[in-house]
Design a protein around this motif. Structure first.
Motif, PDB file in Angstrom:
ATOM      1  N   ALA A  98      -0.582 -14.359  -4.451  1.00 47.69           N
ATOM      2  CA  ALA A  98      -0.992 -13.102  -5.076  1.00 47.69           C
ATOM      3  C   ALA A  98      -0.296 -12.869  -6.414  1.00 47.69           C
ATOM      4  O   ALA A  98       0.824 -13.330  -6.649  1.00 47.69           O
ATOM      5  CB  ALA A  98      -0.692 -11.941  -4.144  1.00 47.69           C
ATOM      6  N   ASP A  99      -0.992 -12.139  -7.272  1.00 45.83           N
ATOM      7  CA  ASP A  99      -0.378 -11.620  -8.490  1.00 45.83           C
ATOM      8  C   ASP A  99       0.208 -10.240  -8.252  1.00 45.83           C
ATOM      9  O   ASP A  99       1.087  -9.796  -9.002  1.00 45.83           O
ATOM     10  CB  ASP A  99      -1.420 -11.541  -9.611  1.00 45.83           C
ATOM     11  N   ALA A 100      -0.279  -9.547  -7.247  1.00 46.13           N
ATOM     12  CA  ALA A 100       0.245  -8.230  -6.884  1.00 46.13           C
ATOM     13  C   ALA A 100       0.051  -8.023  -5.393  1.00 46.13           C
ATOM     14  O   ALA A 100      -0.990  -8.385  -4.841  1.00 46.13           O
ATOM     15  CB  ALA A 100      -0.459  -7.116  -7.653  1.00 46.13           C
ATOM     16  N   VAL A 101       1.064  -7.468  -4.743  1.00 48.93           N
ATOM     17  CA  VAL A 101       0.963  -7.061  -3.342  1.00 48.93           C
ATOM     18  C   VAL A 101       1.157  -5.557  -3.295  1.00 48.93           C
ATOM     19  O   VAL A 101       2.178  -5.030  -3.750  1.00 48.93           O
ATOM     20  CB  VAL A 101       2.019  -7.757  -2.461  1.00 48.93           C
ATOM     21  N   LEU A 102       0.151  -4.860  -2.770  1.00 56.26           N
ATOM     22  CA  LEU A 102       0.208  -3.409  -2.661  1.00 56.26           C
ATOM     23  C   LEU A 102       0.378  -3.022  -1.197  1.00 56.26           C
ATOM     24  O   LEU A 102      -0.238  -3.619  -0.316  1.00 56.26           O
ATOM     25  CB  LEU A 102      -1.064  -2.768  -3.213  1.00 56.26           C
ATOM     26  N   ILE A 103       1.221  -2.035  -0.953  1.00 54.77           N
ATOM     27  CA  ILE A 103       1.332  -1.441   0.378  1.00 54.77           C
ATOM     28  C   ILE A 103       0.608  -0.105   0.316  1.00 54.77           C
ATOM     29  O   ILE A 103       0.973   0.779  -0.457  1.00 54.77           O
ATOM     30  CB  ILE A 103       2.800  -1.250   0.804  1.00 54.77           C
ATOM     31  N   ALA A 104      -0.449   0.015   1.089  1.00 56.68           N
ATOM     32  CA  ALA A 104      -1.318   1.187   1.032  1.00 56.68           C
ATOM     33  C   ALA A 104      -0.569   2.439   1.490  1.00 56.68           C
ATOM     34  O   ALA A 104       0.464   2.354   2.160  1.00 56.68           O
ATOM     35  CB  ALA A 104      -2.547   0.954   1.904  1.00 56.68           C
ATOM     36  N   PRO A 105      -1.112   3.617   1.159  1.00 53.56           N
ATOM     37  CA  PRO A 105      -0.494   4.864   1.621  1.00 53.56           C
ATOM     38  C   PRO A 105      -0.812   5.147   3.082  1.00 53.56           C
ATOM     39  O   PRO A 105      -1.293   6.231   3.448  1.00 53.56           O
ATOM     40  CB  PRO A 105      -1.106   5.918   0.691  1.00 53.56           C
ATOM     41  N   SER A 106      -0.573   4.135   3.898  1.00 49.59           N
ATOM     42  CA  SER A 106      -0.734   4.243   5.344  1.00 49.59           C
ATOM     43  C   SER A 106       0.618   4.635   5.941  1.00 49.59           C
ATOM     44  O   SER A 106       1.656   4.531   5.285  1.00 49.59           O
ATOM     45  CB  SER A 106      -1.193   2.905   5.920  1.00 49.59           C
ATOM     46  N   ASN A 107       0.614   5.061   7.197  1.00 52.17           N
ATOM     47  CA  ASN A 107       1.849   5.433   7.867  1.00 52.17           C
ATOM     48  C   ASN A 107       2.787   4.220   7.932  1.00 52.17           C
ATOM     49  O   ASN A 107       2.434   3.200   8.536  1.00 52.17           O
ATOM     50  CB  ASN A 107       1.524   5.927   9.279  1.00 52.17           C
ATOM     51  N   PRO A 108       3.970   4.291   7.307  1.00 46.58           N
ATOM     52  CA  PRO A 108       4.844   3.111   7.286  1.00 46.58           C
ATOM     53  C   PRO A 108       5.231   2.612   8.668  1.00 46.58           C
ATOM     54  O   PRO A 108       5.316   1.397   8.890  1.00 46.58           O
ATOM     55  CB  PRO A 108       6.079   3.607   6.512  1.00 46.58           C
TER      56      PRO A 108
END
Length: 307
Positions: free
Chosen positions: A187-197
């Motif tokens: 990946a060029d970017a890994v995003l962590i969604a605004p889901s419950n951590p």
């Protein structure tokens, strides 16, 4: 950027992924989805977070509630209730079709990965949707009412029991689904969604090889906060944090993700004071499609700056 990976749960994460596929070529997007919520109900294999992604990205989701299908009917559930069957988990008629198909394909020896790809292909979804694992991982809630399966806590009991801890049965022995680790490392970017951590992202991080891949990837890892003004947009995140003895703020979330995190996108009116973390602010409420695209672009901009 070429490859964009999103670690996601259901409703909140699906909004970000929907924004991404309207901001960039969908073929560049890989959503790695929590399956700790998966369970068997009435003999059917149900994958709530995967289904939310499938419905949302195909334009079939019930926009008002964020889950289930638009134009759903309830004859099956009504007939089930008449027969004395369990009706606490809402199964619409069109929804049942997906669960029946998945259960039948699993019984034939097909993997959850292959089944998800089949449905995504039938519905013209350009992004890749990958379950975190084809192995069974079960999110279990340690509560003041005892140990509860996630859906019993979340749906049947409506998150009312006080949470004392969260565990992920089977995670330690599980392996990532095919393509998961490869996507993270490339990946060029890994995003962590605004889901419950704790409920939606931690199950992914509990799969050992996924956690290792996130520490090894050269891509910046950027999280989008699920909090706005100290409150969760949807779901029990704020309640859960309080019950776990945590301050309900972005510092607690950033510290929870720890060294995995390079950047943090938070709401315009909020703060985060964790040293060494690059913070960007934007209005993070995602009601309209324009909102979702705007937040997705802001997360990618932050990732590009960190790269």
């Amino acid at each position: 950027m070429s490859g964009i990976v999103v670690l996601t749960g259901g409703v909140g994460g699906a909004k970000l992924v929907l924004g991404l596929i309207h901001a960039v070529d969908p073929a560049r997007v890989t959503a790695i989805v929590n399956t700790g919520d998966d369970f068997r109900h009435l003999g059917l294999h149900i994958s709530p977070d995967i289904d939310t992604l499938l419905y949302t990205l195909s334009g079939k989701a019930n926009a008002a509630q964020g889950w289930g299908r638009e134009g759903e009917s309830w004859a099956f559930l009504s007939a089930l209730k008449e027969l004395g069957g369990e009706d606490w988990f809402q199964l619409g008629d069109m929804d049942v079709a997906l669960h029946v198909l998945r259960t039948a394909m699993l019984a034939r020896g097909e993997s959850l990965t292959a089944i998800t790809a089949h449905v995504a292909g039938r519905w013209g979804i350009g992004a890749k949707i990958l379950p975190m694992s084809n192995d069974s991982v079960a999110t279990m809630i340690e509560s003041d009412e005892g140990l509860l399966e996630f859906q019993r806590y979340f749906v049947e009991k409506r998150c009312a029991p006080a949470v004392r801890g969260v565990r992920f049965d089977g995670a330690e022995a599980s392996v990532p689904a095919p393509g998961v680790v490869e996507a993270i490392l490339a990946a060029d970017a890994v995003l962590i969604a605004p889901s419950n951590p704790w409920f939606s992202v931690d199950p992914l991080l509990a799969v050992p090889s996924i956690h290792v891949a996130l520490t090894q990837t050269r891509a910046p890892v950027v999280a989008v906060s699920p909090l706005i003004g100290g409150q969760a947009v949807k779901g029990p995140t704020a309640k859960l944090m309080g019950e776990l003895g945590l301050a309900v703020n972005n510092d607690s979330i950033a510290l929870h993700y720890g060294d995995l995190l390079d950047g943090f996108l938070i709401d315009s009116g909020d703060a985060c004071n964790v040293p060494g973390l690059t913070i960007d602010h934007i209005a993070t409420l995602m009601n309209t499609l324009d909102d979702k695209v705007r937040v997705a672009k802001a997360a990618l901009t932050l990732a590009a700056r960190l790269a």
